[in-house]
Motif scaffolding. Structure first.
Motif, PDB file in Angstrom:
ATOM      1  N   TYR A  57       1.777  18.922  -5.734  1.00 58.96           N
ATOM      2  CA  TYR A  57       0.743  17.879  -5.805  1.00 58.96           C
ATOM      3  C   TYR A  57      -0.477  18.318  -6.610  1.00 58.96           C
ATOM      4  O   TYR A  57      -1.450  17.580  -6.715  1.00 58.96           O
ATOM      5  N   VAL A 112      -3.665  23.222  -0.195  1.00 59.19           N
ATOM      6  CA  VAL A 112      -4.724  22.947   0.796  1.00 59.19           C
ATOM      7  C   VAL A 112      -4.844  24.107   1.787  1.00 59.19           C
ATOM      8  O   VAL A 112      -4.027  25.024   1.788  1.00 59.19           O
ATOM      9  N   CYS A 121      -6.457  19.691   4.438  1.00 56.34           N
ATOM     10  CA  CYS A 121      -5.518  18.597   4.727  1.00 56.34           C
ATOM     11  C   CYS A 121      -6.001  17.850   5.967  1.00 56.34           C
ATOM     12  O   CYS A 121      -6.024  18.424   7.061  1.00 56.34           O
ATOM     13  N   PRO A 122      -6.374  16.575   5.839  1.00 58.08           N
ATOM     14  CA  PRO A 122      -6.874  15.829   7.002  1.00 58.08           C
ATOM     15  C   PRO A 122      -5.827  15.675   8.106  1.00 58.08           C
ATOM     16  O   PRO A 122      -6.185  15.515   9.271  1.00 58.08           O
ATOM     17  N   MET A 123      -4.542  15.733   7.740  1.00 65.24           N
ATOM     18  CA  MET A 123      -3.519  15.605   8.790  1.00 65.24           C
ATOM     19  C   MET A 123      -3.649  16.736   9.817  1.00 65.24           C
ATOM     20  O   MET A 123      -3.493  16.527  11.018  1.00 65.24           O
ATOM     21  N   ASN A 133       1.771  21.642   8.311  1.00 60.13           N
ATOM     22  CA  ASN A 133       0.480  21.002   8.018  1.00 60.13           C
ATOM     23  C   ASN A 133      -0.374  20.994   9.292  1.00 60.13           C
ATOM     24  O   ASN A 133      -0.628  19.958   9.896  1.00 60.13           O
ATOM     25  N   CYS A 142      -0.437  11.191   7.379  1.00 59.77           N
ATOM     26  CA  CYS A 142      -0.961  11.559   6.063  1.00 59.77           C
ATOM     27  C   CYS A 142      -1.455  10.284   5.414  1.00 59.77           C
ATOM     28  O   CYS A 142      -0.696   9.324   5.276  1.00 59.77           O
ATOM     29  N   TYR A 143      -2.727  10.279   4.984  1.00 63.63           N
ATOM     30  CA  TYR A 143      -3.285   9.035   4.426  1.00 63.63           C
ATOM     31  C   TYR A 143      -2.635   8.653   3.100  1.00 63.63           C
ATOM     32  O   TYR A 143      -2.689   7.493   2.698  1.00 63.63           O
ATOM     33  N   VAL A 144      -2.014   9.610   2.436  1.00 58.94           N
ATOM     34  CA  VAL A 144      -1.373   9.298   1.139  1.00 58.94           C
ATOM     35  C   VAL A 144      -0.044   8.568   1.394  1.00 58.94           C
ATOM     36  O   VAL A 144       0.174   7.463   0.884  1.00 58.94           O
ATOM     37  N   GLU A 193       7.030  11.592   5.499  1.00 53.97           N
ATOM     38  CA  GLU A 193       5.729  11.237   6.095  1.00 53.97           C
ATOM     39  C   GLU A 193       5.433   9.747   5.926  1.00 53.97           C
ATOM     40  O   GLU A 193       4.409   9.258   6.400  1.00 53.97           O
ATOM     41  N   CYS A 222      -3.544  12.542  -3.506  1.00 50.07           N
ATOM     42  CA  CYS A 222      -4.157  13.322  -2.428  1.00 50.07           C
ATOM     43  C   CYS A 222      -5.408  13.970  -3.023  1.00 50.07           C
ATOM     44  O   CYS A 222      -5.320  14.961  -3.752  1.00 50.07           O
ATOM     45  N   MET A 246      -5.892  17.699  -2.400  1.00 49.50           N
ATOM     46  CA  MET A 246      -5.125  18.622  -3.250  1.00 49.50           C
ATOM     47  C   MET A 246      -5.746  18.737  -4.642  1.00 49.50           C
ATOM     48  O   MET A 246      -5.577  19.737  -5.323  1.00 49.50           O
TER      49      MET A 246
END
Ligand code: SF4
Length: 314
Positions: A26, A62, A87-89, A115, A178-180, A206, A268, A271
């Motif tokens: 990524y 990340v 990584c927000p996750m 993650n 994961c927001y992506v 995901e 992302c 990233m």
């Protein structure tokens, strides 16, 4: 200075100072191009364990990836080009939460997606990546003689592993995502399939269940890449349901094929916080501790076991 000149300077410096650069798929393409090793979380974890014959590793990924590298290489310096690349996750699950889930479901094995923070890994029985999640669920449930496991922090990956393995995966927590990947909707897929009816659809686990169910292939970035590699002479078009960096890599490596992103702006931003200037700065200032990721030895010792168990099982 052009991108090419900057890349050449980095390649010279890294050789002079015996530094290796790892990059996730990524990453911006100009970083992928100067990496010694490029891959997904599993491939990069293996690389840091098996191939790193250097004191310094620059890891363009990340925070949790750098932590994993530090856990497996406590004697090395793991440098992150931008320490704001998180990584927000991973933030969805804390060690306290894992302990609470364990109390609520005594005796169940705890599987933690890579993650996650080092402190969360330290509370788990085994780690997994998107490449091996299904296999890990099957193996660990057999080892613990159970049909249920605890799984976090990604609820979509837990759901996928449960569907594929037939083992109940209790999500820790049920909203981890994961927001992506989770922004891709069923409508997006219906729309893009109408536009490119001959394209094969490849999505990451995901993604939400409805999206996964419309895909030809559900897999990690490495699995998607290898699928394209194996089929690039038979299939012309591919719809890619993951971060844009992988599509850029594929477009460069398979120039006669056509690639479409499942949805616009699958980026992302976490990233993409690294750049060539930052990598060059680190190569020139390897003693700048602000850029070093070091997991404390007491946490690293506990977190190493579930990571090594995963590597042994996959
Ligand atoms: S793509 Fe998703 S899971 Fe991967 S680093 Fe970005 S936010 Fe985290």
């Amino acid at each position: 200075m052009t991108v090419k000149q900057l890349q050449e300077e980095i390649l010279t410096l890294k050789k002079q100072k015996n530094v290796i650069i790892l990059a996730h798929y990524y990453q911006p393409i100009e970083i992928q191009e100067i990496a010694d090793y490029l891959g997904d979380s599993l491939g990069l974890s293996r690389t840091t364990k098996e191939k790193a014959n250097t004191d310094y590793i620059i890891f363009a990924g990340v925070d949790f990836m750098c932590e994993t590298a530090s856990i497996l290489n406590q004697d090395k310096h793991i440098m992150i080009p931008n320490y704001e690349s998180c990584c927000p996750m991973a933030a969805f699950l804390t060690p306290e939460m894992v302990r609470e889930y364990k109390e609520k479901h005594p005796g169940l094995p705890v599987i933690v997606y890579v993650n996650s923070t080092a402190a969360v890994k330290a509370e788990s029985d085994i780690c997994c990546t998107s490449s091996n999640a299904v296999e890990i669920v099957k193996r660990i449930s057999k080892e613990f003689s159970t049909k249920e496991v605890l799984f976090g922090p990604d609820a979509n990956l837990a759901d996928y592993a449960e569907q594929e393995s037939g083992i109940k995966c209790w999500q820790m927590p049920s909203h981890g995502h994961c927001y992506v990947h989770s922004q891709i909707t069923v409508d997006d897929i219906v729309e893009i399939k109408k536009k490119y009816p001959n394209a094969k659809l490849l999505v990451h686990p995901e993604c939400i269940r409805g999206v996964r169910e419309l895909a030809d292939i559900v897999g990690s970035t490495a699995r998607m890449y290898n699928y394209v590699k194996e089929n690039s002479s038979k299939v012309i078009e591919f719809i890619i349901g993951t971060e844009v960096g992988l599509l850029e890599r594929m477009a460069q490596d398979f120039p006669t094929n056509k690639f479409y992103l499942a949805k616009e702006k699958l980026v992302c931003h976490n990233m993409k916080k690294h750049n060539l200037e930052l990598i060059k700065y680190i190569l020139e200032n390897l003693d700048d501790e602000a850029f070093e990721v070091k997991v404390p030895p007491n946490v690293a010792k506990r977190a190493k076991k579930p990571i090594e168990k995963m590597l042994e099982y996959s």
